[in-house]
Design a protein around this motif. Structure first.
Motif, PDB file in Angstrom:
ATOM      1  N   THR A   2       0.846  -1.196   0.000  1.00 31.29           N
ATOM      2  CA  THR A   2       0.000   0.000   0.000  1.00 31.29           C
ATOM      3  C   THR A   2       0.877   1.241   0.000  1.00 31.29           C
ATOM      4  N   VAL A   4       0.859   5.342   0.155  1.00 33.09           N
ATOM      5  CA  VAL A   4       0.063   6.501   0.527  1.00 33.09           C
ATOM      6  C   VAL A   4       0.827   7.750   0.125  1.00 33.09           C
ATOM      7  N   ALA A  27      -1.893  -1.076  -3.929  1.00 33.27           N
ATOM      8  CA  ALA A  27      -2.910  -0.055  -3.653  1.00 33.27           C
ATOM      9  C   ALA A  27      -2.244   1.308  -3.512  1.00 33.27           C
ATOM     10  N   VAL A  29      -3.162   5.285  -2.355  1.00 34.05           N
ATOM     11  CA  VAL A  29      -4.107   6.211  -1.737  1.00 34.05           C
ATOM     12  C   VAL A  29      -3.499   7.611  -1.795  1.00 34.05           C
ATOM     13  N   ILE A  31      -4.023  11.580  -0.680  1.00 36.28           N
ATOM     14  CA  ILE A  31      -4.731  12.489   0.222  1.00 36.28           C
ATOM     15  C   ILE A  31      -4.503  13.915  -0.263  1.00 36.28           C
ATOM     16  N   TYR A  65      -7.375   8.549 -12.389  1.00 38.28           N
ATOM     17  CA  TYR A  65      -7.205   7.905 -11.083  1.00 38.28           C
ATOM     18  C   TYR A  65      -7.799   6.494 -11.095  1.00 38.28           C
ATOM     19  N   GLU A  71      -7.099   5.416  -5.026  1.00 41.23           N
ATOM     20  CA  GLU A  71      -8.177   5.891  -4.153  1.00 41.23           C
ATOM     21  C   GLU A  71      -7.871   7.334  -3.790  1.00 41.23           C
ATOM     22  N   LYS A  73      -8.682  10.832  -1.995  1.00 37.67           N
ATOM     23  CA  LYS A  73      -9.403  11.450  -0.884  1.00 37.67           C
ATOM     24  C   LYS A  73      -9.216  12.961  -0.969  1.00 37.67           C
ATOM     25  N   ILE A  96      -4.906   5.714   8.199  1.00 35.37           N
ATOM     26  CA  ILE A  96      -4.579   4.973   6.980  1.00 35.37           C
ATOM     27  C   ILE A  96      -3.209   4.325   7.148  1.00 35.37           C
ATOM     28  N   TYR A  98       0.204   2.424   5.801  1.00 37.89           N
ATOM     29  CA  TYR A  98       1.011   2.433   4.580  1.00 37.89           C
ATOM     30  C   TYR A  98       2.182   1.458   4.715  1.00 37.89           C
TER      31      TYR A  98
END
Length: 429
Positions: A2, A4, A27, A29, A31, A65, A71, A73, A96, A98
């Motif tokens: 993951t 982030v 994954a 993510v 922000i 995206y 994902e 946010k 979250i 990471y």
């Protein structure tokens, strides 16, 4: 795995693309504190000037995206990082986890402690929200003072002027564009602005912003005693790294977040890129903050691929600026203002004030390390290649570059070898 990413600017776009080059499944993510997908910040001046619509701002397509399995946010601020637990906490109360983290929080406007600077009618110009605010105001105001004669200040001034606002620029340095250009280039740009009706004042700055009894701005008192009446003040001196969240997490911060050759911070599995990072300068080898667009993307890309396990060093960034003022294009790359008295540098300059053209080449150790072009910038990309790939120049090749201009025939033979392959991040510059 993951990943982030804190921040949703051009560095985050670079990071997504760097990650996906090496990891198609992990994954991701992102922000983003703003409520919009990543957009071209240099374009907000064209939006303010009314030259483009908001639909032109997006850096990538609407499905970007989703196609990259990100994902997103939006409207969310990262409030804390726990490097031991490998978590990011947001202002929405979410935690979250990471495996790899990128801090790409960019910069925030620097506001000096000028008396009267806090309060109504004071604006910055670095985000889409700032631009939209000034668009709304432009039909209601008559006069504006822009504090700062760098790239941000000049584009804010030009954009407001195009909306019908009378604009005065004040700049503490002896010339505008003092950071990325030299005296001759600054003079040509200042003359173009003055010719269209924008007032430019150098060697002076705001001593006090004076207000009416009800707290509204009435004008700016300058350090030379003059008083400039105005309705609003745009503070556009520059940006400073938005590094507070890293410092609070115990990550090493100097001017910006310190990173190593792979753009990893002092905390394991935590990387930094863009205007917040203090990274390697290709020419000097020193670590410094260079808050410009191409470096942000390249650092994002390099950090993304290394987060995904590529283990490829970041080659370093180049100071690079390109901007146009009412039809007068300018570009500067690399070392353009070598230290006075340093004989290791060799400078060749050619100025034609009548045609408003200027070319300056800076050499060191028989390599081109910097250049400035004003008026005619068509060969800028070629000059940049000589700097970026550190091509050796001596004798006839150097003379041809000085007297005739750049040509691919001056490139060393190994660049044409079929086995030579530039790094993807370089090719994206």
């Amino acid at each position: 795995m993951t990943y982030v990413i804190i921040g949703n600017g051009v560095a985050s776009i670079g990071a997504i693309e760097g990650i996906r080059r090496h990891d198609k499944e992990g994954a991701i993510v992102v922000i983003g504190a703003e409520d919009t997908a990543a957009y071209g910040r240099p374009l907000i001046s064209y939006l303010l000037a009314g030259k483009i619509g908001p639909e032109r701002l997006a850096l990538r397509g609407e499905d970007y995206y989703a196609k990259n399995g990100v994902e997103l946010k939006l409207g969310t601020t990262a409030s804390a990082i726990d490097t031991a637990k490998k978590t990011v906490t947001t202002d929405k109360g979410e935690t979250i986890k990471y495996d790899r983290l990128l801090i790409a929080t960019g910069g925030v406007p620097f506001v000096p402690p000028i008396p009267g600077v806090q309060g109504a009618d004071i604006y910055s110009f670095t985000t889409l929200a700032h631009a939209n605010t000034l668009i709304e105001l432009s039909s209601k105001i008559k006069r504006a003072v822009v504090i700062g004669g760098g790239l941000i200040g000049l584009k804010a001034a030009e954009s407001l002027f195009d909306r019908g606002v009378a604009v005065t620029i004040v700049e503490l340095a002896p010339r505008i564009l003092s950071g990325g250009f030299d005296e001759k280039a600054g003079k040509l740009a200042a003359n173009r602005l003055k010719n269209v009706g924008i007032e430019v004042n150098c060697g002076v700055t705001a001593k006090e912003i004076q207000r009416t009894k009800d707290g509204r701005v009435k004008g700016v008192l300058l350090t030379d005693g003059r008083f400039l009446e105005c309705d609003v003040v745009v503070v556009a001196i520059g940006v400073v790294p938005h590094s507070a969240i890293a410092k609070e997490a115990g990550v090493k911060v100097e001017r910006g977040i310190m990173v190593d050759g792979k753009l990893m911070t002092s905390a394991k599995d935590v990387y930094a890129a863009g205007d917040v990072a203090q990274a390697k300068d290709q020419i000097t080898g020193e670590h410094r903050v260079v808050p410009i667009w191409p470096n942000a993307y390249n650092q994002g890309y390099a950090s993304g691929r290394n987060m995904a396990g590529a283990k490829q060093p970041y080659m370093g960034g180049l100071p690079m600026n390109s901007i146009s003022f009412y039809g007068l294009p300018t570009i500067s790359v690399g070392t353009v203002n070598p230290p006075d008295g340093d004989t290791s540098f060799e400078v060749h300059a050619l100025l034609d004030e009548e045609k408003e053209t200027y070319r300056k080449l800076v050499f060191r150790d028989e390599k081109l390390v910097g250049y400035v072009l004003v008026g005619d910038i068509d060969k800028g990309g070629m000059y940049t290649a000589f700097i970026k790939f550190e091509m050796p120049l001596a004798g006839e090749a150097k003379d041809k570059l000085i007297n005739g201009g750049p040509e691919v025939f001056l490139w060393p033979a190994e660049l044409f070898d079929e086995t030579w392959n530039p790094e993807p991040a370089k090719a994206a510059r």
